[in-house]
Enzyme design. Structure first.
Site, short mmCIF file in Angstrom:
data_model
loop_
_atom_site.label_atom_id
_atom_site.label_comp_id
_atom_site.label_asym_id
_atom_site.label_seq_id
_atom_site.Cartn_x
_atom_site.Cartn_y
_atom_site.Cartn_z
CB VAL A 44 80.27 52.67 33.33
CG1 VAL A 44 81.50 52.51 34.22
CG2 VAL A 44 79.08 53.15 34.15
CB CYS A 45 82.33 50.79 28.63
SG CYS A 45 81.40 49.38 29.27
N PRO A 46 83.21 53.82 28.39
CG PRO A 46 81.87 55.46 27.39
CD PRO A 46 81.83 54.08 27.96
CD GLU A 48 85.10 50.63 33.81
OE1 GLU A 48 85.23 50.15 34.94
OE2 GLU A 48 84.67 49.99 32.83
CG LEU A 49 87.41 51.22 27.69
CD1 LEU A 49 86.52 50.97 26.49
CD2 LEU A 49 88.45 50.12 27.84
#
Length: 185
Positions: A44-46, A48-49
């Protein structure tokens, strides 16, 4: 956390192809977003970033600096930036917080895991936290909603005595709280 001051920290960040030293002093005097996420090279992090990276230029034009933070090292951030198409789009600070100082300062360290929660903090030029959002592991954040919150916070700061109602968008009517409004909304 709302209306509290950002606490002192020192860290190394990856930005614009370089490692740079930053502290809370780099936050004061401008609006800032601290965007905590669990870990580099995840799922999920990439997303969002990358979404936040698409809004970075607009945030900059509004006088807002962005600091993404995880407990990974600044070296790990560089490696991720160099190998991921999504993360390669990032021009904002990617802060290494391997000592978890910043993550602890904001109260978003997952005890026993050494990872940050998925959390966003909006800080005003005086270093005061004006907004925060924390979501569960599987719930990604939306940069467009963050933009709305930044605009609302900046509007309220520039217009004392006015507040922004639910779903407020830039240019829409605000409210001036008073005794006359009680029970009429």
């Amino acid at each position: 956390m709302i209306n509290t001051q950002i606490k002192p920290f020192n860290a190394t960040a990856f930005k614009a192809g370089e490692f740079v030293e930053i502290s809370e002093k780099d936050v004061l005097g401008k609006w800032a977003v601290f965007f905590f996420y669990p870990a580099d090279f995840t799922f999920v992090c990439p997303t969002e970033l990358e979404d936040l990276a698409s809004k970075y230029e607009e945030l900059q034009s509004m006088g807002v600096e962005v600091f993404s933070v995880s407990t990974d090292t600044h070296f790990c951030h560089k490696a991720w930036h160099d190998t991921s198409e999504a993360i390669g789009k990032i021009n904002y600070y990617m802060v290494g917080d391997q000592t978890a100082t910043i993550t602890n300062n904001f109260g978003v360290l997952r005890e026993g895991q050494g990872l940050a929660d998925r959390a966003t903090f909006l800080i005003d030029p005086e270093g005061t936290i004006q907004a925060m959002e924390i979501t569960a592991e599987g719930i990604g954040r939306d940069a467009e909603d963050l933009m709305r919150k930044v605009k609302a916070a900046q509007y309220v700061a520039a217009h004392p005595g006015e507040v922004c109602p639910a779903k407020w968008k830039e240019g829409e009517a605000t409210l001036a709280p008073s005794l006359d409004l009680v029970g009429k909304i």
